[in-house]
Design a protein around this motif. Structure first.
Motif, mmCIF file in Angstrom:
data_model
loop_
_atom_site.group_PDB
_atom_site.id
_atom_site.type_symbol
_atom_site.label_atom_id
_atom_site.label_comp_id
_atom_site.label_asym_id
_atom_site.label_seq_id
_atom_site.Cartn_x
_atom_site.Cartn_y
_atom_site.Cartn_z
ATOM 1 N N LYS A 100 0.829 -1.208 0.000
ATOM 2 C CA LYS A 100 0.000 0.000 0.000
ATOM 3 C C LYS A 100 0.867 1.263 0.000
ATOM 4 O O LYS A 100 0.604 2.220 -0.744
ATOM 5 N N VAL A 101 1.913 1.251 0.836
ATOM 6 C CA VAL A 101 2.829 2.396 0.897
ATOM 7 C C VAL A 101 3.613 2.515 -0.414
ATOM 8 O O VAL A 101 3.792 3.613 -0.957
ATOM 9 N N HIS A 102 4.075 1.373 -0.933
ATOM 10 C CA HIS A 102 4.849 1.353 -2.176
ATOM 11 C C HIS A 102 4.056 1.914 -3.349
ATOM 12 O O HIS A 102 4.613 2.611 -4.217
ATOM 13 N N MET A 103 2.780 1.617 -3.418
ATOM 14 C CA MET A 103 1.927 2.053 -4.523
ATOM 15 C C MET A 103 1.922 3.565 -4.693
ATOM 16 O O MET A 103 1.680 4.086 -5.798
ATOM 17 N N ARG A 104 2.203 4.272 -3.624
ATOM 18 C CA ARG A 104 2.200 5.738 -3.687
ATOM 19 C C ARG A 104 3.313 6.270 -4.585
ATOM 20 O O ARG A 104 3.247 7.411 -5.044
ATOM 21 N N ILE A 105 4.360 5.454 -4.821
ATOM 22 C CA ILE A 105 5.424 5.845 -5.745
ATOM 23 C C ILE A 105 4.852 5.946 -7.154
ATOM 24 O O ILE A 105 5.200 6.837 -7.932
ATOM 25 N N HIS A 106 3.950 5.022 -7.478
ATOM 26 C CA HIS A 106 3.337 4.999 -8.810
ATOM 27 C C HIS A 106 2.193 6.005 -8.939
ATOM 28 O O HIS A 106 2.040 6.658 -9.978
ATOM 29 N N THR A 107 1.397 6.127 -7.884
ATOM 30 C CA THR A 107 0.211 6.994 -7.953
ATOM 31 C C THR A 107 0.521 8.455 -7.638
ATOM 32 O O THR A 107 -0.228 9.348 -8.019
ATOM 33 N N GLY A 108 1.632 8.667 -6.909
ATOM 34 C CA GLY A 108 1.975 10.032 -6.499
ATOM 35 C C GLY A 108 1.166 10.508 -5.309
ATOM 36 O O GLY A 108 1.235 11.679 -4.922
ATOM 37 N N GLU A 109 0.405 9.603 -4.694
ATOM 38 C CA GLU A 109 -0.432 9.957 -3.550
ATOM 39 C C GLU A 109 0.416 10.354 -2.344
ATOM 40 O O GLU A 109 1.403 9.691 -2.018
ATOM 41 N N LYS A 110 0.021 11.433 -1.699
ATOM 42 C CA LYS A 110 0.702 11.906 -0.488
ATOM 43 C C LYS A 110 -0.364 12.272 0.543
ATOM 44 O O LYS A 110 -0.756 13.432 0.677
ATOM 45 N N PRO A 111 -0.826 11.256 1.289
ATOM 46 C CA PRO A 111 -1.972 11.477 2.184
ATOM 47 C C PRO A 111 -1.652 12.146 3.520
ATOM 48 O O PRO A 111 -2.566 12.469 4.267
ATOM 49 N N PHE A 112 -0.383 12.351 3.827
ATOM 50 C CA PHE A 112 -0.010 12.916 5.125
ATOM 51 C C PHE A 112 0.421 14.371 4.954
ATOM 52 O O PHE A 112 1.419 14.654 4.293
ATOM 53 N N HIS A 113 -0.350 15.277 5.558
ATOM 54 C CA HIS A 113 -0.119 16.711 5.390
ATOM 55 C C HIS A 113 0.354 17.363 6.684
ATOM 56 O O HIS A 113 -0.135 17.046 7.766
ATOM 57 N N CYS A 114 1.298 18.270 6.537
ATOM 58 C CA CYS A 114 1.785 19.035 7.693
ATOM 59 C C CYS A 114 0.752 20.109 8.034
ATOM 60 O O CYS A 114 0.361 20.904 7.172
ATOM 61 N N GLU A 115 0.313 20.134 9.275
ATOM 62 C CA GLU A 115 -0.708 21.096 9.702
ATOM 63 C C GLU A 115 -0.169 22.527 9.776
ATOM 64 O O GLU A 115 -0.931 23.481 9.768
ATOM 65 N N THR A 116 1.155 22.646 9.829
ATOM 66 C CA THR A 116 1.768 23.973 9.953
ATOM 67 C C THR A 116 1.961 24.648 8.601
ATOM 68 O O THR A 116 1.562 25.788 8.391
ATOM 69 N N CYS A 117 2.606 23.913 7.645
ATOM 70 C CA CYS A 117 2.928 24.535 6.359
ATOM 71 C C CYS A 117 2.215 23.906 5.171
ATOM 72 O O CYS A 117 2.303 24.417 4.053
ATOM 73 N N GLY A 118 1.531 22.781 5.374
ATOM 74 C CA GLY A 118 0.751 22.173 4.309
ATOM 75 C C GLY A 118 1.489 21.222 3.387
ATOM 76 O O GLY A 118 0.887 20.630 2.491
ATOM 77 N N ILE A 119 2.805 21.033 3.564
ATOM 78 C CA ILE A 119 3.567 20.110 2.715
ATOM 79 C C ILE A 119 3.053 18.685 2.926
ATOM 80 O O ILE A 119 2.783 18.274 4.052
ATOM 81 N N ALA A 120 2.910 17.940 1.817
ATOM 82 C CA ALA A 120 2.359 16.583 1.876
ATOM 83 C C ALA A 120 3.441 15.529 1.707
ATOM 84 O O ALA A 120 4.445 15.751 1.023
ATOM 85 N N TYR A 121 3.227 14.359 2.337
ATOM 86 C CA TYR A 121 4.188 13.264 2.298
ATOM 87 C C TYR A 121 3.476 11.942 2.043
ATOM 88 O O TYR A 121 2.302 11.779 2.356
ATOM 89 N N SER A 122 4.252 10.990 1.514
ATOM 90 C CA SER A 122 3.679 9.685 1.186
ATOM 91 C C SER A 122 3.648 8.746 2.385
ATOM 92 O O SER A 122 2.901 7.775 2.395
ATOM 93 N N THR A 123 4.466 9.014 3.414
ATOM 94 C CA THR A 123 4.496 8.163 4.602
ATOM 95 C C THR A 123 4.369 8.998 5.871
ATOM 96 O O THR A 123 4.771 10.166 5.898
ATOM 97 N N SER A 124 3.840 8.381 6.912
ATOM 98 C CA SER A 124 3.679 9.083 8.196
ATOM 99 C C SER A 124 5.034 9.370 8.834
ATOM 100 O O SER A 124 5.200 10.372 9.531
ATOM 101 N N SER A 125 6.025 8.480 8.595
ATOM 102 C CA SER A 125 7.360 8.687 9.168
ATOM 103 C C SER A 125 8.026 9.931 8.570
ATOM 104 O O SER A 125 8.713 10.675 9.279
ATOM 105 N N SER A 126 7.824 10.153 7.266
ATOM 106 C CA SER A 126 8.380 11.342 6.618
ATOM 107 C C SER A 126 7.737 12.610 7.176
ATOM 108 O O SER A 126 8.414 13.617 7.399
ATOM 109 N N LEU A 127 6.433 12.551 7.414
ATOM 110 C CA LEU A 127 5.738 13.702 7.997
ATOM 111 C C LEU A 127 6.246 13.980 9.404
ATOM 112 O O LEU A 127 6.472 15.137 9.777
ATOM 113 N N LYS A 128 6.453 12.902 10.180
ATOM 114 C CA LYS A 128 6.925 13.057 11.555
ATOM 115 C C LYS A 128 8.293 13.733 11.581
ATOM 116 O O LYS A 128 8.548 14.618 12.406
#
Length: 422
Positions: A100-128
Motif C-alpha cells: 500500500k505504501v509502495h503504490m504511492r510511488i506509482h500513484t503520487g499519492e501523499k496522504p499525510f499533510h503538515c498542519e503547519t505549512c501544508g507540505i504533503a508526504y507519502s508516509t507518516s514517518s516522513s511527515l513526523k
C-alpha cells in the motif's frame, strides 16, 4: 492476571446484556468496558492492548506478540517470504501494508499533510521527521555545550562527541563508531551487503531510509525548507546544518585548537589536520587524504577525468557538486557570503575569506624558499615561480619567459599597445 482481564472474562458486555459464557454470545457483538470499542469476536486479543500482555513469542528471536497472527506475520522477517506484490511493477513485499505504501510511488499519492505549512508526504514517518523542523522547543539540554534535544536518548548519543566514547567497534579493521547507524554502514563496506535498491536506477543501499532519500534525486523533491530564506533541501539534517548559516551556531569545536564548526563531519575532517591521519587513499596512485570528498575529487581531476555534475543552463560539466553550485552563481548572480566588516558580498566562501584578510592583515601562506608571506594561496604559488628559472609564460615577440600571465601582459606593453593581439 490483571484486574481488567478478570473482569472481562467473568462478565462480557454483549449487546447491552450480561453473559457469563463466550459460547452463549457467539452471534453477538462484544463491547470493551475500557475503551468502548465493539468486536464480533476475539475480545481477549483486544484486551491485551490495554493489559500489555504478549503471550505469543517467536521461536527464532524470542520477540513477543499479543496474537498468534502477529507471530506468523513476523516470521516472514526470518523466512524471507514475500506473499504480496505490486500490481504495476511486480515488486514483492512481505506485508500487505508495505504494498500500500509502495503504490504511492506509482500513484503520487501523499496522504499525510503538515498542519503547519501544508507540505504533503507519502508516509507518516516522513511527515513526523518534517514536523520536527517546526518544533523549536528542545526539552533536554547538553550540560557541556548547551545544545538542545528532544529526549534524553539523543542527549546520551550526543555526549559521546564530548567524551570520545565509541561503543561500536569494527572487528575487521578496528575502526570504532559513535552510532550504531554509522557502524552498520561501515560494516557493509566490508561485507558488500546492501539489501535496499533504487527502483529507478538500481543503486543499492545499506539503510532503507537512504533509498527514500536517494529517490529525491530522481523526483527532485525537496520537502524541507528554510523559514528564513525559503531555500529547500532534500533532508532534514541538511536543513538543520543550513540554519546555522543564519544563527551562526557552531556546536562542534576542535579539541586541539578550539576552532568551531557547524557540522560534525567538518570538525572530524579538521581534526585530521592535527593528527595527520589520512584514511582515504587513491585507488590509482595510492595518494592519501584526510577527507573522503578530497580523495574522490582527486580521482576525477587527476585520473578518471570524470565530470558527473553538469550545468543545466550552459551544459558545462564539473568534477564535484560544490563546483557546480559555485558555477551556478555566475548565472543567478547570487552572492550568499558577506563580509562582516564592510558588507561586501561574494559568490564563494573562499573569496569571502580571502577578502577578510584585507581587514585583518593575515597572511597564512608563506614562500618555502624566502619566507615571504601572502594573503592568498594563488598569490603565493605565483611568487614561488619567481624562484624557478623556467617561466610558464613566454613572449611571442622576443621569447622572454615570465612566471605569470599578468607579468606577461605587462611585458607585452613594451612591444605594442595593441593588447587585443595577445
Amino acid at each position: 492476571m490483571s484486574a481488567i482481564s478478570v473482569e472481562i472474562s467473568k462478565d462480557f458486555k454483549v449487546c447491552g446484556e450480561a453473559s457469563s459464557s463466550n459460547s452463549k454470545a457467539t452471534n453477538h457483538r462484544y463491547s470493551c468496558k475500557v475503551c468502548g470499542k465493539t468486536y464480533s469476536s476475539n475480545v481477549k486479543a483486544h484486551m491485551r492492548t490495554h493489559t500489555g500482555e504478549k503471550p505469543y513469542s517467536c521461536e527464532v528471536c524470542g520477540k513477543s506478540f499479543a496474537t498468534n497472527v502477529d507471530v506468523k506475520v513476523h516470521m516472514r522477517t526470518h523466512t524471507g517470504e514475500k506473499r504480496f506484490s505490486c500490481e504495476i511493477c511486480d515488486k514483492p513485499f512481505a506485508y500487505k501494508s508495505s504494498v500500500k505504501v509502495h503504490m504511492r510511488i506509482h500513484t503520487g499519492e501523499k496522504p499525510f499533510h503538515c498542519e503547519t505549512c501544508g507540505i504533503a508526504y507519502s508516509t507518516s514517518s516522513s511527515l513526523k521527521s518534517h514536523t520536527e523542523t517546526h518544533n523549536t522547543e528542545n526539552k533536554v539540554v547538553c550540560e557541556v555545550c548547551g545544545k538542545g534535544f528532544a529526549n534524553n536518548y539523543r542527549v546520551k548519543i550526543h555526549m559521546r562527541i564530548h567524551t570520545g566514547e565509541r561503543p561500536f567497534p569494527c572487528s575487521i579493521c578496528g575502526s570504532a563508531f559513535i552510532k550504531s547507524h554509522d557502524f552498520k554502514i561501515h560494516m557493509a563496506r566490508h561485507t558488500g551487503n546492501k539489501p535496499y535498491s533504487c527502483e529507478v536506477c538500481g543503486s543499492s543501499f545499506v539503510i532503507k531510509t537512504h533509498v527514500q532519500r536517494h529517490m529525491r534525486t530522481h523526483t527532485g523533491e525537496k520537502p524541507y525548507s528554510c523559514e528564513v530564506c525559503s531555500k529547500s533541501f532534500t533532508t532534514n539534517s541538511i536543513l538543520k546544518i543550513h540554519m546555522r548559516t543564519h544563527t551562526g551556531v557552531k556546536p562542534y569545536p576542535c579539541i586541539v585548537c578550539g576552532m568551531a564548526f557547524s557540522n560534525y563531519s567538518a570538525a572530524k575532517d579538521h581534526l585530521r589536520i592535527h593528527t595527520g591521519e589520512k584514511p582515504f587513499s587513491c585507488e590509482f596512485c595510492g595518494k592519501t587524504f584526510g577527507n573522503k570528498s578530497h580523495a574522490a575529487m582527486h580521482m576525477r581531476r587527476t585520473h578518471t577525468g570524470e565530470k558527473p555534475y553538469s550545468c543545466k543552463v550552459c551544459d558545462k560539466a564539473f568534477a564535484t557538486n560544490a563546483e557546480l553550485k559555485s558555477h551556478m552563481r555566475t548565472h543567478t548572480g547570487e552572492k550568499p557570503f558577506s563580509c562582516d566588516v564592510c558588507g561586501s558580498r561574494f559568490s564563494t566562501s573562499s573569496n569571502a575569506k580571502g577578502h577578510m584578510r584585507t581587514h585583518t592583515g593575515e597572511k597564512p601562506y608563506s614562500c618555502d624558499i624566502c619566507g615571504k608571506a601572502f594573503a592568498g594561496k594563488s598569490t603565493a604559488k605565483v611568487h614561488m615561480m619567481t624562484h624557478s628559472r623556467e617561466g610558464r609564460y613566454s613572449c611571442k615577440v622576443c621569447g622572454k619567459a615570465v612566471s605569470c600571465k599578468s607579468v606577461l601582459i605587462q611585458h607585452m606593453r613594451t612591444h605594442t599597445e595593441n593588447l587585443n593581439a595577445y
